[in-house]
Design an enzyme around this catalytic site. Structure first.
Site, PDB file in Angstrom:
ATOM      1  N   SER A 153       0.829  -1.209   0.000  1.00  0.00           N
ATOM      2  CA  SER A 153       0.000   0.000   0.000  1.00  0.00           C
ATOM      3  C   SER A 153       0.866   1.263   0.000  1.00  0.00           C
ATOM      4  O   SER A 153       0.495   2.271  -0.602  1.00  0.00           O
ATOM      5  CB  SER A 153      -0.981  -0.006   1.172  1.00  0.00           C
ATOM      6  N   ARG A 194      12.942  -7.825   5.536  1.00  0.00           N
ATOM      7  CA  ARG A 194      14.201  -8.558   5.613  1.00  0.00           C
ATOM      8  C   ARG A 194      15.221  -7.732   6.376  1.00  0.00           C
ATOM      9  O   ARG A 194      15.278  -6.506   6.208  1.00  0.00           O
ATOM     10  CB  ARG A 194      14.781  -8.789   4.210  1.00  0.00           C
ATOM     11  N   ASN A 252      13.573   3.939   4.426  1.00  0.00           N
ATOM     12  CA  ASN A 252      12.589   2.970   4.910  1.00  0.00           C
ATOM     13  C   ASN A 252      11.474   3.712   5.637  1.00  0.00           C
ATOM     14  O   ASN A 252      11.693   4.815   6.152  1.00  0.00           O
ATOM     15  CB  ASN A 252      13.278   2.018   5.902  1.00  0.00           C
ATOM     16  N   HIS A 276       8.898   3.110   8.866  1.00  0.00           N
ATOM     17  CA  HIS A 276       8.713   2.217  10.018  1.00  0.00           C
ATOM     18  C   HIS A 276       7.507   2.712  10.813  1.00  0.00           C
ATOM     19  O   HIS A 276       7.380   3.914  11.077  1.00  0.00           O
ATOM     20  CB  HIS A 276       9.967   2.246  10.892  1.00  0.00           C
ATOM     21  N   SER A 300       7.631   6.739  10.904  1.00  0.00           N
ATOM     22  CA  SER A 300       8.843   7.516  10.642  1.00  0.00           C
ATOM     23  C   SER A 300       9.462   7.081   9.323  1.00  0.00           C
ATOM     24  O   SER A 300       9.529   5.884   9.028  1.00  0.00           O
ATOM     25  CB  SER A 300       9.891   7.264  11.740  1.00  0.00           C
ATOM     26  N   THR A 343      20.549   2.541   8.119  1.00  0.00           N
ATOM     27  CA  THR A 343      21.932   2.282   8.524  1.00  0.00           C
ATOM     28  C   THR A 343      22.006   0.833   9.007  1.00  0.00           C
ATOM     29  O   THR A 343      21.007   0.111   8.960  1.00  0.00           O
ATOM     30  CB  THR A 343      22.364   3.224   9.670  1.00  0.00           C
ATOM     31  N   GLN A 347      -1.561   7.647   7.498  1.00  0.00           N
ATOM     32  CA  GLN A 347      -0.556   8.723   7.594  1.00  0.00           C
ATOM     33  C   GLN A 347       0.724   8.339   6.850  1.00  0.00           C
ATOM     34  O   GLN A 347       1.382   9.193   6.262  1.00  0.00           O
ATOM     35  CB  GLN A 347      -0.236   9.019   9.071  1.00  0.00           C
TER      36      GLN A 347
END
Ligand code: GRF
Length: 214
Positions: A14, A92, A108, A110, A137, A142, A174
């Site tokens: 999504s 992963r 990414n 999260h 976020s 890293t 969001q």
């Protein structure tokens, strides 16, 4: 010039869809060169195919080690000469070699207000902790899992009687707002990682992360 974006997924996609829509609307300068899934059944692959985006499956179960899987993933990603590699629900853990290769151009999303709740079951953990707010976020990746520098967040209130599923749904809405904005800013060159710190328009975001609040 239009930059190359490669998106890695494992599931529903999504967030991928939100980025596809923003590219189609001309909000993001760049093109999605490929969507790569480590799971053949990921629904996100259909979303990509529906709009003619090139897809690839690199099934992690076919590889003996994380290192060999990641090497193959790198080889495939590099065919598309990406300016940005996006993890959009890519479930992963990545090797340090992978993360280093795309340093500064690997992002990414999260589902928590990092640094809170790295890892899994974030919504349940936020509810159990009695938090009044929760969220998502976007961060540079890293070597520390979910530990890279954050450059955009969205928050939602935790409601009384919230279930992890209900809260996850509100957070996801969001996510679909902030992830395309984050990608847009990156592709415009507005967001950059400088000496490990995210900058927006040349100004450090340390201690001052843009946040969309519901
Ligand atoms: C989202 O909650 C995202 O924050 C997390 O994985 C989920 C992916 O959902 N990293 P989708 O595949 O984008 O629908």
């Amino acid at each position: 010039m239009s930059g190359s974006i490669v998106i890695l997924i494992s599931g529903s996609g999504s967030n991928l869809q939100a980025i596809i829509d923003a590219v189609d609307a001309g909000e993001i300068t760049g093109h999605i060169s490929a969507v790569i899934s480590n799971r053949p059944e990921a629904f996100g692959l259909e979303r990509a195919k529906n709009v003619g985006i090139h897809t690839e499956v690199i099934d992690h179960t076919g590889y003996k080690s994380r290192e060999i899987f990641d090497l193959n993933l790198i080889r495939k990603i590099d065919e598309f000469e990406p300016d940005l590699v996006i993890l959009a629900g890519f479930m992963r853990i990545l090797t340090p070699d992978f993360v280093r290769r795309y340093s500064g151009k690997l992002i990414n999303i999260h589902p928590s207000l990092l640094p809170k709740y790295q890892g899994l079951h974030t919504h349940k953990r936020a509810i159990e902790a009695g938090d009044s707010e929760h969220g998502a976020s976007v961060h540079f990746v890293t070597e520390e899992l979910d530990g890279g520098p954050v450059f955009m967040q969205a928050s939602v209130p935790v409601l009384s009687g919230d279930t992890p599923e209900a809260l996850a749904q509100r957070v996801l809405i969001q996510e679909h707002k902030i992830f395309p904005i984050a990608v847009k800013w990156f592709m415009q060159g507005r967001v950059q990682l400088q000496n490990g710190t995210p900058h927006l328009d040349g100004v450090s975001l340390e201690g001052n992360i843009p946040r969309l609040t519901l």
